[in-house]
Enzyme design. Sequence first.
Site, short mmCIF file in Angstrom:
data_model
loop_
_atom_site.label_atom_id
_atom_site.label_comp_id
_atom_site.label_asym_id
_atom_site.label_seq_id
_atom_site.Cartn_x
_atom_site.Cartn_y
_atom_site.Cartn_z
N TYR A 222 144.60 57.20 25.96
CA TYR A 222 144.22 56.89 24.58
C TYR A 222 145.37 56.28 23.79
O TYR A 222 146.44 56.89 23.66
CB TYR A 222 143.76 58.19 23.92
CG TYR A 222 143.10 58.01 22.59
CD1 TYR A 222 141.74 57.77 22.50
CD2 TYR A 222 143.83 58.08 21.42
CE1 TYR A 222 141.11 57.61 21.27
CE2 TYR A 222 143.22 57.92 20.18
CZ TYR A 222 141.85 57.68 20.12
OH TYR A 222 141.25 57.53 18.89
N HIS B 120 148.67 68.86 28.82
CA HIS B 120 147.93 67.65 29.16
C HIS B 120 148.70 66.68 30.06
O HIS B 120 148.10 65.77 30.64
CB HIS B 120 147.49 66.95 27.86
CG HIS B 120 146.50 65.87 28.06
ND1 HIS B 120 145.37 66.00 28.83
CD2 HIS B 120 146.46 64.58 27.60
CE1 HIS B 120 144.68 64.87 28.81
NE2 HIS B 120 145.31 64.01 28.08
N ASP C 66 146.01 72.80 29.27
CA ASP C 66 145.74 71.52 28.63
C ASP C 66 144.95 71.75 27.34
O ASP C 66 143.79 72.13 27.38
CB ASP C 66 144.94 70.65 29.61
CG ASP C 66 144.78 69.21 29.14
OD1 ASP C 66 144.92 68.95 27.93
OD2 ASP C 66 144.49 68.36 29.99
N SER D 292 143.62 61.04 31.67
CA SER D 292 143.06 61.34 30.35
C SER D 292 141.92 60.37 30.03
O SER D 292 140.89 60.39 30.71
CB SER D 292 144.16 61.31 29.30
OG SER D 292 143.69 61.83 28.09
N GLN D 293 142.08 59.50 29.02
CA GLN D 293 141.03 58.51 28.74
C GLN D 293 140.77 57.67 29.99
O GLN D 293 139.63 57.32 30.30
CB GLN D 293 141.45 57.62 27.57
CG GLN D 293 140.47 56.52 27.23
CD GLN D 293 140.99 55.61 26.11
OE1 GLN D 293 140.70 55.83 24.96
NE2 GLN D 293 141.77 54.60 26.47
#
Lengths: 336, 336, 336, 336, 336, 336
Positions: free
Chosen positions: A96, A318, A283, A191-192
């Site tokens: 992101y 994360h 996370d 992630s994204q």
Amino acid sequence: MAQYDLPLDELERYSPAVDCPDDLVPFWTATVAEARATADAPVVVRVETGLTEVVVDDVTFAGFGGHPVKAWLVRPARHDPAAHAPLPAVVEMLGYGGGRGLPHEHLRWAAAGVAHLVMDTRGQGGHWGAGGETPDPVGRSAGVAGFMTAGIDDPHDHYYRRFYTDGVRAVDAVRQIPGIDPARVAVTGVSQGGGGSVAVASLLAMAGDDVAAAMPDVPFLSHFRRAVRLVDSRPYGEITQYLSVRRGPAAEATVWRTLSYLDGANLARHATAPALFSVALMDVTCPPSTVYAAYNAWGAAAAAPPRKRIDVYPYNDHEGGQAYRFAPQLAWLRAS
Amino acid sequence: MAQYDLPLDELERYSPAVDCPDDLVPFWTATVAEARATADAPVVVRVETGLTEVVVDDVTFAGFGGHPVKAWLVRPARHDPAAHAPLPAVVEMLGYGGGRGLPHEHLRWAAAGVAHLVMDTRGQGGHWGAGGETPDPVGRSAGVAGFMTAGIDDPHDHYYRRFYTDGVRAVDAVRQIPGIDPARVAVTGVSQGGGGSVAVASLLAMAGDDVAAAMPDVPFLSHFRRAVRLVDSRPYGEITQYLSVRRGPAAEATVWRTLSYLDGANLARHATAPALFSVALMDVTCPPSTVYAAYNAWGAAAAAPPRKRIDVYPYNDHEGGQAYRFAPQLAWLRAS
Amino acid sequence: MAQYDLPLDELERYSPAVDCPDDLVPFWTATVAEARATADAPVVVRVETGLTEVVVDDVTFAGFGGHPVKAWLVRPARHDPAAHAPLPAVVEMLGYGGGRGLPHEHLRWAAAGVAHLVMDTRGQGGHWGAGGETPDPVGRSAGVAGFMTAGIDDPHDHYYRRFYTDGVRAVDAVRQIPGIDPARVAVTGVSQGGGGSVAVASLLAMAGDDVAAAMPDVPFLSHFRRAVRLVDSRPYGEITQYLSVRRGPAAEATVWRTLSYLDGANLARHATAPALFSVALMDVTCPPSTVYAAYNAWGAAAAAPPRKRIDVYPYNDHEGGQAYRFAPQLAWLRAS
Amino acid sequence: MAQYDLPLDELERYSPAVDCPDDLVPFWTATVAEARATADAPVVVRVETGLTEVVVDDVTFAGFGGHPVKAWLVRPARHDPAAHAPLPAVVEMLGYGGGRGLPHEHLRWAAAGVAHLVMDTRGQGGHWGAGGETPDPVGRSAGVAGFMTAGIDDPHDHYYRRFYTDGVRAVDAVRQIPGIDPARVAVTGVSQGGGGSVAVASLLAMAGDDVAAAMPDVPFLSHFRRAVRLVDSRPYGEITQYLSVRRGPAAEATVWRTLSYLDGANLARHATAPALFSVALMDVTCPPSTVYAAYNAWGAAAAAPPRKRIDVYPYNDHEGGQAYRFAPQLAWLRAS
Amino acid sequence: MAQYDLPLDELERYSPAVDCPDDLVPFWTATVAEARATADAPVVVRVETGLTEVVVDDVTFAGFGGHPVKAWLVRPARHDPAAHAPLPAVVEMLGYGGGRGLPHEHLRWAAAGVAHLVMDTRGQGGHWGAGGETPDPVGRSAGVAGFMTAGIDDPHDHYYRRFYTDGVRAVDAVRQIPGIDPARVAVTGVSQGGGGSVAVASLLAMAGDDVAAAMPDVPFLSHFRRAVRLVDSRPYGEITQYLSVRRGPAAEATVWRTLSYLDGANLARHATAPALFSVALMDVTCPPSTVYAAYNAWGAAAAAPPRKRIDVYPYNDHEGGQAYRFAPQLAWLRAS
Amino acid sequence: MAQYDLPLDELERYSPAVDCPDDLVPFWTATVAEARATADAPVVVRVETGLTEVVVDDVTFAGFGGHPVKAWLVRPARHDPAAHAPLPAVVEMLGYGGGRGLPHEHLRWAAAGVAHLVMDTRGQGGHWGAGGETPDPVGRSAGVAGFMTAGIDDPHDHYYRRFYTDGVRAVDAVRQIPGIDPARVAVTGVSQGGGGSVAVASLLAMAGDDVAAAMPDVPFLSHFRRAVRLVDSRPYGEITQYLSVRRGPAAEATVWRTLSYLDGANLARHATAPALFSVALMDVTCPPSTVYAAYNAWGAAAAAPPRKRIDVYPYNDHEGGQAYRFAPQLAWLRAS
């Protein structure tokens, strides 16, 4: 609390009922078909980087709406597309706020003899790292700055419909490039980018053009309703902020309906490729239970359950496995 | 305040009087000589990484006190030491708390045809990334957890005396490895690694074994007294914390005396190699004026002023130029 | 959440299964024996403090490895060792990062007619208060700055093996000082000093040299595995940070094995002295359940269960009972 | 955790046993009677505001102890008290730390044709907004700065006894003002003002002078014991801080006894007016379960259960429904 | 910025023009005279503490308005008031929010043969430590929770008028207790207690009843206008918060007028006792320049400049010198 | 530091040289002309709100690009457009992230007999309050989530070109509505709305359609270069973040060029309307010097200097004067 989500044994069997629209598959097959209809061949331009062991191409392909999307393609310099067997490839989607950055930031796959396409993220690229260059020509609904609620009123307008479709088109593009083996293209990302990998692999399975492997790390974009109840961190927290302003059951229903089309826990059911996930138990950006919601759903709708594995990082937030992910992913890719 | 330090035009001419011990040069030439006396040849073991375009060696060399220090040596697979001209090399020292991590994290120099030695940091390696493996067998004085005040009572005992000497010995080691051109070894690093680069280049100049280039980014370990007056962030803040407990002029004098032997602003005067620095004007970890204190001193004691340049990142905090540093460094290296 | 751990009634019966090495007792009896073998008599030097109602000695005794460890011994000035009955004594170990400070900070026990030995903490002393003076001559493994992971690879090398042994040797030392009644020596401390008290009382029970009482407040160093799952605060968080970098089951197994030798919940089973604990239910540094893990284990392996009590502070964070601890401790000491 | 309290279905049936003093009703009826005994008629002075569509009066009435308390009374300019039917009225109590501010901040009720009395909060008014002007002439016990522990040793002395009584007297006052219909006076407020509304409606029900409606939003001052176990935010955290200093069971018993007289969950049982509550599920200032403790108790002791409703804001912190509250409150008021 | 205030050399000569009311001296001499008029002899009750080397009295004296104020008096047990020469004494005032706590927290002066009166702080005592027991029977104006703006509308009503007067009365009280030498009473304190010491010594000098010495550490309550411009920390920040709500020149003029009567920089001019100050250059609670404003003014209006010294802690925040203060204070006291 | 910017006397004469494009006026006159060319008459629909003293219209007008923009128009119910003299009007633009919310939030101007048009902000409205409903149909460049860098590559594409133009069109719209006096329309707003007011008044002056008054509070969007050097808060910090990623002189030049067209300090020179500003000296969102840069420039290019005044709030952060602004603004409006 450090490990704040469910205990590991509960995570391993966590299969929540996530609202799923009846027309999920037609929505996406139509979306992909429409994007492919507008598509030209990718434009591939060799760039000078000072690097001698790899070659780098600046790739521009037509993403959602035919909008131009940038990517880097990094390959071993020793590989001669004309003379050698075609290379396997990894398509990577990004986290992101970031962009494709600079080519020398993306050397590990090429150094292992694998072509590596790093897809820029439309409209993002200004938050960290070395930036991006792909605009998003579509406007936005009234909402929260950020991408999670852009176009939230309708799944057709939502930002992540475009992002997922760009990812599908990135796979389409790399498959057309000489020297790449179209049967050995995998998707990955953190992630994204992990959520994008889940989605792209699922959409391509729906379209009958499956990838060779999916390797999502700490994926975002899954089980939204639980995420916002559990954490108030960004980017899931953009949904919370939006609903804290746009109060009331009607707005809420609209939000959950739109997001149900984008939910990795719904899409993953349709996946068929072998998948190597990772999850971090501390996370607070992408809660472990939301990652397991996608992982446990992976291939549930498939005729034969695909091979899958999830690597657990009990003490990480994360950042997850970071550099430790490469060796298992390389092994997974070679075995896929 | 975002740009909280001096304005750029004042930074460019900022040359503070930093207390410098009379015996600075003999202190360090003796230190280096002593370390070299205990030294064996580096042990170089090829490791399997799955990478095909580079080869990686696990190097163990004798650092300060003859203590074994680990490093990765990453080179292009295409290079045959027996057949080809020797390679230039870059020795990299690392940021505070980190370790050499995993080999595939260090590909950019090898991908450009340059051998790359990544030196592990003794006793560190647990704070971020993929870790380190080099212990520090020397005990510590009573003080603040961390490395800034370990051995603060005497410059001979200070942690950074060992760290700098390890860096000198890393250059010594790489120069002995077949296939490396000993005349074309540069040093680089970010933050603690930047401060280490300043020191190592300076000590090797004192020793008459100059490096081909120094390329420190946002260097730490310079102009300590100003740093602690200006910022309360770590690691400089470890000094503040120590002095907040060990109160009084005597303790303070001891601290400043010890640190004067380690101060980049003192050491840099003796440097003679061409140097490419970088600085970030919103850096609250290594304040810009402390970076300029080292940069402006660079080569001041040299017979002929060395070529030098500093790249300024006006809108960055301690991350500085990040990936944007590679292209200018590669150009600098090729021109040195 | 303010009271974030288990409810009080569950805490009171919380007896987790903590992995315990088979050779726990021989490990420690050998450690203590080895330390005692190197020992000289403590050096006791009267110091001038300006105080008239107490006398203060600067004590140096041989701790782990025979390393010199400093302590203050504070006694009532009215007491004539030659003429009066010997005094009971309290040995105090200190909280994380602190040192023995200045003598006038330690007056309460002497003001109550009890000799008070305040043991400095090796290598610490720079974080708060008035500091310490005892170095730790042993080097450290690659890890996190701080003491929780120093020597984490092997229980023989771990920092807290040395700290516990120093505590045993402090009791040994005070028992040798004229005017002190060796049969009436108690141990106490807060946080790290509380964990140290648990350990020292347990080790001396193993060695057959039991203390008269143990009075640990909000003890640290107990039930490590639960602590890192529950809180991310320091110092337990140093373990988390280490494992977040040194990823994987092997590193994790090493960590838990080493710490199992140091775990207060294992050691306390062997204690036999009457013990007065305290715990704070909003303590986010030393979670209440980890304190109860040690308390509930206290004396579990003893032939006859020792007298014990735990005072609960429902509304306190890690500061716990503070000055409110002195009256019950003085009463406990007089009754022991 | 974002929705950190009980799940909604458990909240809806959450009816904790809150310690309730036997003399709760006589305590309050005597308090109200005593305050009324000292009362003069309110002083009503028209003020110039520049506003043309509303008229504003500066009202001073005798609150607890006969102390003068300020309020604004805002009414439609079109309303002629001599000629028109009397107006319904809303009495508003304010949030913690604020004061009545400026008249033009309070226009919504008057713009809807309802008289609006905004009661200043004694001793508060300096924390936010445009301030207050009402002193609290009563001294305070040793404690925490703030109002939660002022007079904590005895329910007769507690600050909130005075605050609640001021609210009762504000209703008494507005009922005496010409042009207001005494049978159609409602109470409302947010947070502290919500807790005040709960209390004032309950006390007036005890006194047989019931209000027409109560409309508390995210009310504070309910189920204190659970609040301090659940959150450490202010103002409930003032209790925690006090008990963290004034340690021990005796002090704790005193605190809980005093607060039991002030607890909305006890008072609400005696309410009889129709009530429209609101609650926010991410509220970390006034935890949802404490709001439901008051809501679920509302009217429990009444002969006939009053009409009641609670509007839920699942994604809001303590700001709750904000401007979205006005439409339902106006509808509720018109239906009451 | 760590050392954020003026450089040390500018601090040393910093003598700002602080607005000073013409009637400062009569205001205070009348205040003191009035308080003394209501005064009874202090009530002194021996308490049982378990301590054997000191004796402790619970002292209650009449402070401002004749209100009872508590104190501990701690003295060496060896001292027989009937037989021995009277003792010198130190009167200590306390930091913001705290109370006199428990007797065994106050042993250092008695252990040095000096009587020690620890004055409780009216209305405070709930913020930290072991608490206080002295209420403040005077009400408060509308304002900020806390003591800085309580009674801000008029210097006669301000909280700190009462606090300073209590301090004067504490000195009066200790001078009346048998066994204390009234000519050898000093005042001391940290932060609020430091500001109180400045004031009490100044008021007693005005009254012709000077103390033997004043020893304020990092004093609060001086040069308010600069403090609020420089820092936003509490408690000075309570003034900022108040003025941020009570906007406009009239409110501001009232605030500064009231505070000018309480400003240590005004009061200190009238001091005549030898003074030992301390200051911390990284103090963000009591900015160094505000401390120097009081220090540099000390004795400026005196016929003969009193002896004075300020000890500087360059690396400390508001904790300042802590335990390091005792030795110089003891020496100062013995020399005064 | 609380008042961290220049001292007030320097602010009052602060007139920085801000880079100004030569074609500033033609750029904006063309922009306004183009927007007006696409415009239809505003659509005005009466809405039911439950309010009796005011009437509310839902206004939709054609903003930049002819895109529909929403607004509320609130007027006194007593006013009969057909029978009474037309009303003066205030057009309000809103703060960053907010939307027009609900009508009853906007009553103060109508309550004073002034028509009030509250313009929604395109693409915003999800951050706080009760939300907005106006999308922004224009896409965005790669950048930082938020509006400050959307379209940063070219002044024609920048988000704030659209926002300013919407504001001009809002004034155009209200001037066309029956019952409004087009000669007595003022603009106002806080923060982003304040910056918008500065711009709209300036653009209308350029266009020869001046407003009757401008009343910007703590205006944003002025003197960008100083703002990013001085503060790192949002939204100015979005520029910093963008430049921290898009490093280098070329990107920086593009950013400053684009922003120079939008800079209130450039636009204000062309203003001619009487202006009432406000500024807060502790404002860390919109630094005082950037506010004064616009204020001091106001009308500098005008033939006759317009009447102007700035109200200073020395103790406020970005909330500034809040409710205290209404009385002076109402007076200013009536005098304009």
